[in-house]
Scaffold this motif. Structure first.
Motif, short mmCIF file in Angstrom:
data_model
loop_
_atom_site.label_atom_id
_atom_site.label_comp_id
_atom_site.label_asym_id
_atom_site.label_seq_id
_atom_site.Cartn_x
_atom_site.Cartn_y
_atom_site.Cartn_z
N VAL A 186 0.85 -1.19 0.00
CA VAL A 186 0.00 0.00 0.00
C VAL A 186 0.88 1.24 0.00
O VAL A 186 1.97 1.24 0.59
CB VAL A 186 -0.94 -0.01 1.22
N ASN A 187 0.40 2.32 -0.65
CA ASN A 187 1.07 3.61 -0.69
C ASN A 187 2.36 3.56 -1.53
O ASN A 187 3.41 4.04 -1.12
CB ASN A 187 1.39 4.10 0.73
N VAL A 188 2.23 3.00 -2.73
CA VAL A 188 3.40 2.94 -3.60
C VAL A 188 3.67 4.33 -4.16
O VAL A 188 2.75 5.12 -4.40
CB VAL A 188 3.18 1.93 -4.75
N PRO A 189 4.92 4.71 -4.39
CA PRO A 189 5.23 6.02 -4.98
C PRO A 189 4.67 6.14 -6.39
O PRO A 189 4.46 5.15 -7.09
CB PRO A 189 6.77 6.03 -4.99
N ILE A 190 4.45 7.37 -6.81
CA ILE A 190 3.81 7.58 -8.10
C ILE A 190 4.70 7.18 -9.27
O ILE A 190 4.21 6.89 -10.37
CB ILE A 190 3.36 9.04 -8.26
#
Length: 313
Positions: free
Chosen positions: A49-53
Protein backbone atom coordinates in the motif's frame (compact mmCIF):
# COMPACT_ATOMS: atom_id res chain seq x y z
CA UNK A 1 7.18 0.97 15.36
CA UNK A 2 7.45 -1.82 12.81
CA UNK A 3 3.76 -2.73 12.42
CA UNK A 4 0.34 -1.10 12.21
CA UNK A 5 -2.34 -3.73 12.58
CA UNK A 6 -1.59 -6.46 10.06
CA UNK A 7 0.70 -4.23 8.00
CA UNK A 8 4.47 -4.19 8.27
CA UNK A 9 6.00 -0.74 7.83
CA UNK A 10 8.85 -0.35 5.34
CA UNK A 11 10.33 3.18 5.10
CA UNK A 12 12.29 3.86 1.92
CA UNK A 13 14.81 6.62 1.44
CA UNK A 14 14.16 8.90 -1.56
CA UNK A 15 17.26 10.82 -2.69
CA UNK A 16 17.12 14.47 -3.78
CA UNK A 17 16.04 15.28 -7.32
CA UNK A 18 16.26 18.48 -9.41
CA UNK A 19 12.54 19.03 -8.83
CA UNK A 20 12.85 18.53 -5.03
CA UNK A 21 16.47 18.90 -3.87
CA UNK A 22 15.91 17.51 -0.39
CA UNK A 23 16.24 14.05 1.12
CA UNK A 24 12.92 12.52 2.20
CA UNK A 25 11.45 9.24 3.45
CA UNK A 26 8.43 7.45 1.98
CA UNK A 27 6.53 4.72 3.86
CA UNK A 28 5.31 1.46 2.32
CA UNK A 29 2.87 -0.86 4.09
CA UNK A 30 3.24 -4.60 3.47
CA UNK A 31 1.13 -7.62 4.31
CA UNK A 32 0.47 -11.06 2.93
CA UNK A 33 -1.81 -10.95 -0.09
CA UNK A 34 -5.29 -12.20 0.85
CA UNK A 35 -7.82 -11.35 -1.91
CA UNK A 36 -11.52 -12.14 -1.69
CA UNK A 37 -11.10 -14.83 -4.33
CA UNK A 38 -8.03 -16.88 -3.33
CA UNK A 39 -5.46 -17.95 -5.91
CA UNK A 40 -2.58 -20.38 -5.86
CA UNK A 41 -0.06 -17.51 -5.75
CA UNK A 42 -1.33 -15.85 -2.56
CA UNK A 43 1.23 -17.57 -0.32
CA UNK A 44 4.11 -16.08 -2.31
CA UNK A 45 2.68 -12.58 -2.76
CA UNK A 46 2.90 -9.35 -0.78
CA UNK A 47 0.22 -6.67 -0.88
CA UNK A 48 1.86 -3.21 -0.89
CA UNK A 49 0.00 0.00 0.00
CA UNK A 50 1.07 3.61 -0.69
CA UNK A 51 3.40 2.94 -3.60
CA UNK A 52 5.23 6.02 -4.98
CA UNK A 53 3.81 7.58 -8.10
CA UNK A 54 6.93 6.77 -10.15
CA UNK A 55 6.88 3.07 -9.20
CA UNK A 56 7.99 0.52 -11.76
CA UNK A 57 8.78 -3.18 -11.56
CA UNK A 58 12.49 -2.38 -11.53
CA UNK A 59 12.09 -0.27 -8.37
CA UNK A 60 10.54 -3.12 -6.38
CA UNK A 61 13.08 -5.61 -7.69
CA UNK A 62 15.87 -3.36 -6.45
CA UNK A 63 14.25 -2.70 -3.04
CA UNK A 64 13.65 -6.36 -2.23
CA UNK A 65 17.02 -7.34 -3.71
CA UNK A 66 18.62 -5.14 -1.04
CA UNK A 67 16.61 -7.01 1.61
CA UNK A 68 16.65 -10.65 0.51
CA UNK A 69 19.06 -10.83 -2.42
CA UNK A 70 18.62 -10.60 -6.17
CA UNK A 71 16.26 -12.78 -8.18
CA UNK A 72 13.53 -13.09 -5.55
CA UNK A 73 10.82 -10.96 -7.19
CA UNK A 74 9.06 -12.61 -10.12
CA UNK A 75 6.56 -9.92 -11.10
CA UNK A 76 4.71 -6.83 -9.85
CA UNK A 77 1.08 -5.98 -10.65
CA UNK A 78 0.01 -2.39 -10.04
CA UNK A 79 -3.47 -1.15 -9.25
CA UNK A 80 -5.73 -0.62 -12.29
CA UNK A 81 -3.09 -2.14 -14.56
CA UNK A 82 -4.79 -3.63 -17.57
CA UNK A 83 -3.49 -7.08 -18.40
CA UNK A 84 -6.12 -8.91 -20.39
CA UNK A 85 -5.85 -12.17 -22.29
CA UNK A 86 -5.52 -11.52 -26.04
CA UNK A 87 -6.67 -14.01 -28.70
CA UNK A 88 -3.82 -15.35 -30.78
CA UNK A 89 -5.51 -14.24 -34.01
CA UNK A 90 -5.16 -10.53 -33.15
CA UNK A 91 -2.76 -8.56 -35.29
CA UNK A 92 0.40 -7.46 -33.48
CA UNK A 93 1.61 -3.89 -33.66
CA UNK A 94 4.43 -3.43 -36.11
CA UNK A 95 7.55 -2.04 -34.52
CA UNK A 96 6.30 -2.76 -30.98
CA UNK A 97 8.05 -5.34 -28.85
CA UNK A 98 5.82 -8.26 -27.88
CA UNK A 99 5.73 -8.78 -24.12
CA UNK A 100 4.73 -12.23 -22.94
CA UNK A 101 3.99 -12.75 -19.27
CA UNK A 102 2.32 -15.61 -17.52
CA UNK A 103 -0.83 -14.60 -15.71
CA UNK A 104 -1.56 -16.80 -12.71
CA UNK A 105 -2.71 -20.37 -13.05
CA UNK A 106 -4.43 -19.84 -16.39
CA UNK A 107 -1.19 -19.20 -18.24
CA UNK A 108 -2.69 -16.59 -20.57
CA UNK A 109 -0.37 -14.18 -22.30
CA UNK A 110 -0.37 -10.43 -22.79
CA UNK A 111 0.79 -9.53 -26.30
CA UNK A 112 0.93 -6.29 -28.23
CA UNK A 113 -2.19 -5.96 -30.41
CA UNK A 114 -3.41 -3.59 -33.08
CA UNK A 115 -3.98 -0.43 -31.06
CA UNK A 116 -2.88 3.18 -31.05
CA UNK A 117 0.85 3.70 -30.39
CA UNK A 118 1.82 4.79 -26.87
CA UNK A 119 2.59 8.49 -26.47
CA UNK A 120 4.20 8.20 -23.01
CA UNK A 121 7.38 6.23 -22.36
CA UNK A 122 6.56 5.67 -18.69
CA UNK A 123 3.35 5.31 -16.70
CA UNK A 124 2.77 7.18 -13.43
CA UNK A 125 0.73 5.72 -10.56
CA UNK A 126 -2.11 7.29 -8.66
CA UNK A 127 -1.01 8.71 -5.30
CA UNK A 128 -1.53 6.17 -2.50
CA UNK A 129 -2.27 3.31 -4.86
CA UNK A 130 -1.47 -0.37 -4.28
CA UNK A 131 0.51 -3.17 -5.87
CA UNK A 132 0.99 -6.93 -5.53
CA UNK A 133 4.59 -8.19 -5.50
CA UNK A 134 4.91 -11.82 -6.59
CA UNK A 135 7.94 -13.68 -5.27
CA UNK A 136 9.48 -16.89 -6.55
CA UNK A 137 8.35 -18.85 -3.47
CA UNK A 138 6.68 -18.43 -0.07
CA UNK A 139 10.05 -18.61 1.69
CA UNK A 140 11.14 -15.40 -0.04
CA UNK A 141 8.06 -13.60 1.30
CA UNK A 142 8.89 -14.59 4.87
CA UNK A 143 12.51 -13.58 4.35
CA UNK A 144 11.47 -10.14 3.12
CA UNK A 145 9.22 -9.48 6.13
CA UNK A 146 11.90 -10.76 8.48
CA UNK A 147 14.50 -8.45 6.87
CA UNK A 148 12.19 -5.46 7.38
CA UNK A 149 11.82 -6.26 11.08
CA UNK A 150 15.61 -6.49 11.41
CA UNK A 151 15.96 -3.06 9.79
CA UNK A 152 13.63 -1.59 12.41
CA UNK A 153 15.68 -3.10 15.22
CA UNK A 154 18.96 -1.81 13.80
CA UNK A 155 17.44 1.64 13.22
CA UNK A 156 16.28 1.77 16.84
CA UNK A 157 19.77 0.90 18.06
CA UNK A 158 21.19 3.71 15.94
CA UNK A 159 18.80 6.16 17.62
CA UNK A 160 16.33 6.48 14.81
CA UNK A 161 18.74 7.12 11.97
CA UNK A 162 17.26 6.03 8.65
CA UNK A 163 20.47 5.36 6.78
CA UNK A 164 19.71 1.64 6.77
CA UNK A 165 16.46 1.96 4.82
CA UNK A 166 16.45 0.88 1.14
CA UNK A 167 17.17 3.70 -1.29
CA UNK A 168 14.44 4.18 -3.89
CA UNK A 169 15.83 3.84 -7.41
CA UNK A 170 19.30 2.67 -6.34
CA UNK A 171 20.88 0.31 -8.86
CA UNK A 172 18.45 0.99 -11.71
CA UNK A 173 19.98 4.19 -13.03
CA UNK A 174 19.74 4.18 -16.81
CA UNK A 175 17.31 1.21 -16.84
CA UNK A 176 14.08 3.24 -16.62
CA UNK A 177 12.84 6.26 -18.52
CA UNK A 178 13.63 9.61 -16.96
CA UNK A 179 11.09 11.95 -15.42
CA UNK A 180 10.95 15.73 -15.45
CA UNK A 181 11.62 17.60 -18.67
CA UNK A 182 13.05 14.46 -20.33
CA UNK A 183 9.64 12.78 -19.93
CA UNK A 184 7.84 15.57 -21.77
CA UNK A 185 10.45 15.70 -24.51
CA UNK A 186 9.91 11.98 -25.08
CA UNK A 187 6.14 12.59 -25.06
CA UNK A 188 6.52 15.23 -27.75
CA UNK A 189 8.62 12.87 -29.87
CA UNK A 190 6.20 9.92 -29.48
CA UNK A 191 3.24 12.05 -30.53
CA UNK A 192 4.70 12.25 -34.04
CA UNK A 193 5.94 8.75 -34.93
CA UNK A 194 7.87 7.88 -38.06
CA UNK A 195 5.70 7.88 -41.18
CA UNK A 196 6.73 4.34 -42.15
CA UNK A 197 5.90 2.89 -38.73
CA UNK A 198 2.59 4.76 -38.65
CA UNK A 199 1.62 3.46 -42.10
CA UNK A 200 2.45 -0.13 -41.15
CA UNK A 201 0.34 0.13 -37.98
CA UNK A 202 -2.60 1.51 -39.95
CA UNK A 203 -2.26 -1.35 -42.46
CA UNK A 204 -2.26 -3.87 -39.60
CA UNK A 205 -5.41 -2.32 -38.15
CA UNK A 206 -7.22 -2.33 -41.49
CA UNK A 207 -6.26 -5.98 -42.09
CA UNK A 208 -7.88 -6.94 -38.80
CA UNK A 209 -10.93 -4.78 -39.55
CA UNK A 210 -11.45 -6.42 -42.95
CA UNK A 211 -11.19 -9.88 -41.40
CA UNK A 212 -13.90 -9.03 -38.87
CA UNK A 213 -16.14 -7.62 -41.60
CA UNK A 214 -15.82 -10.82 -43.63
CA UNK A 215 -16.78 -12.92 -40.62
CA UNK A 216 -19.82 -10.72 -39.98
CA UNK A 217 -20.96 -11.03 -43.61
CA UNK A 218 -20.67 -14.83 -43.47
CA UNK A 219 -22.65 -14.95 -40.23
CA UNK A 220 -25.45 -12.80 -41.71
CA UNK A 221 -25.59 -15.01 -44.80
CA UNK A 222 -26.11 -18.10 -42.64
CA UNK A 223 -28.96 -16.38 -40.77
CA UNK A 224 -30.95 -15.54 -43.91
CA UNK A 225 -32.61 -18.95 -44.35
CA UNK A 226 -32.90 -19.97 -40.68
CA UNK A 227 -36.31 -19.15 -39.05
CA UNK A 228 -36.38 -18.10 -35.43
CA UNK A 229 -38.60 -19.50 -32.65
CA UNK A 230 -41.64 -17.59 -33.95
CA UNK A 231 -41.15 -18.89 -37.45
CA UNK A 232 -39.80 -15.63 -38.88
CA UNK A 233 -36.66 -15.29 -40.97
CA UNK A 234 -34.19 -12.52 -40.15
CA UNK A 235 -33.85 -10.13 -43.09
CA UNK A 236 -30.36 -8.71 -43.22
CA UNK A 237 -28.82 -6.09 -45.44
CA UNK A 238 -28.75 -7.41 -48.99
CA UNK A 239 -32.14 -9.13 -48.87
CA UNK A 240 -33.08 -12.77 -48.48
CA UNK A 241 -31.79 -15.43 -50.82
CA UNK A 242 -34.79 -17.76 -50.48
CA UNK A 243 -38.12 -18.38 -48.67
CA UNK A 244 -38.28 -19.92 -45.24
CA UNK A 245 -38.90 -23.65 -45.05
CA UNK A 246 -42.61 -24.06 -44.16
CA UNK A 247 -42.07 -27.36 -42.32
CA UNK A 248 -39.58 -25.80 -39.91
CA UNK A 249 -41.79 -22.75 -39.41
CA UNK A 250 -44.85 -24.86 -38.57
CA UNK A 251 -42.82 -27.01 -36.22
CA UNK A 252 -41.54 -23.90 -34.40
CA UNK A 253 -45.09 -22.53 -34.07
CA UNK A 254 -46.35 -25.82 -32.63
CA UNK A 255 -43.50 -25.94 -30.13
CA UNK A 256 -44.16 -22.35 -29.07
CA UNK A 257 -47.88 -22.99 -28.57
CA UNK A 258 -47.14 -26.08 -26.48
CA UNK A 259 -44.67 -24.17 -24.33
CA UNK A 260 -47.19 -21.37 -23.76
CA UNK A 261 -49.88 -23.86 -22.72
CA UNK A 262 -47.59 -25.58 -20.24
CA UNK A 263 -46.48 -22.23 -18.89
CA UNK A 264 -50.09 -21.14 -18.24
CA UNK A 265 -50.85 -24.42 -16.48
CA UNK A 266 -47.75 -24.12 -14.32
CA UNK A 267 -48.58 -20.54 -13.37
CA UNK A 268 -52.13 -21.40 -12.40
CA UNK A 269 -51.07 -24.45 -10.40
CA UNK A 270 -48.38 -22.44 -8.62
CA UNK A 271 -50.90 -19.82 -7.48
CA UNK A 272 -49.97 -17.01 -9.84
CA UNK A 273 -52.59 -14.46 -10.97
CA UNK A 274 -54.51 -14.92 -7.72
CA UNK A 275 -56.82 -11.98 -8.44
CA UNK A 276 -58.06 -13.82 -11.54
CA UNK A 277 -58.61 -17.00 -9.52
CA UNK A 278 -60.59 -15.03 -6.92
CA UNK A 279 -62.75 -13.42 -9.59
CA UNK A 280 -63.44 -16.81 -11.15
CA UNK A 281 -64.46 -18.26 -7.77
CA UNK A 282 -66.76 -15.31 -7.07
CA UNK A 283 -68.43 -15.79 -10.45
CA UNK A 284 -68.94 -19.52 -9.75
CA UNK A 285 -70.41 -18.79 -6.31
CA UNK A 286 -72.76 -16.18 -7.78
CA UNK A 287 -73.93 -18.68 -10.37
CA UNK A 288 -74.65 -21.27 -7.65
CA UNK A 289 -76.60 -18.71 -5.59
CA UNK A 290 -78.65 -17.72 -8.63
CA UNK A 291 -79.52 -21.33 -9.41
CA UNK A 292 -80.40 -21.95 -5.78
CA UNK A 293 -82.81 -19.01 -5.75
CA UNK A 294 -84.41 -20.22 -8.97
CA UNK A 295 -84.89 -23.73 -7.53
CA UNK A 296 -86.32 -22.32 -4.29
CA UNK A 297 -88.86 -20.22 -6.18
CA UNK A 298 -89.78 -23.21 -8.31
CA UNK A 299 -90.37 -25.40 -5.25
CA UNK A 300 -92.47 -22.67 -3.60
CA UNK A 301 -94.62 -22.34 -6.68
CA UNK A 302 -95.15 -26.12 -6.76
CA UNK A 303 -96.17 -26.13 -3.08
CA UNK A 304 -98.65 -23.29 -3.64
CA UNK A 305 -100.14 -25.01 -6.64
CA UNK A 306 -100.49 -28.29 -4.73
CA UNK A 307 -102.34 -26.47 -1.89
CA UNK A 308 -105.05 -25.23 -4.29
CA UNK A 309 -105.59 -28.66 -5.83
CA UNK A 310 -109.03 -30.22 -5.01
CA UNK A 311 -109.53 -33.76 -6.29
CA UNK A 312 -113.01 -34.73 -7.53
CA UNK A 313 -115.23 -37.02 -5.43
Amino acid sequence: MSKIGEYTILPISIPPTPAYPKHTTHTLYLRLHAPKIPTENDERSLFVVNVPIDSMVAHFRAVFASLTGAGRVEDVTFEHERRCAVPSREVALVGKASKKRKRGSEGTEDNGVAELPQIWDRELRRSGSTAVVLFVDAKSVKSALKAVRKLHKSSKKEKGRDGAWPIWGAGIEGKVAKLGSARYLAHQRLQYPDETVLKMNVDAFMTEFNRMEEERAKREKRMRNVPDEDGFVTVTRGGRTGPARSEEAEQKKTEMAERERKKREELQSAGFYRFQVREQRKAEQGELVRKFEEDRKRVGAMKEKRGRFRPER
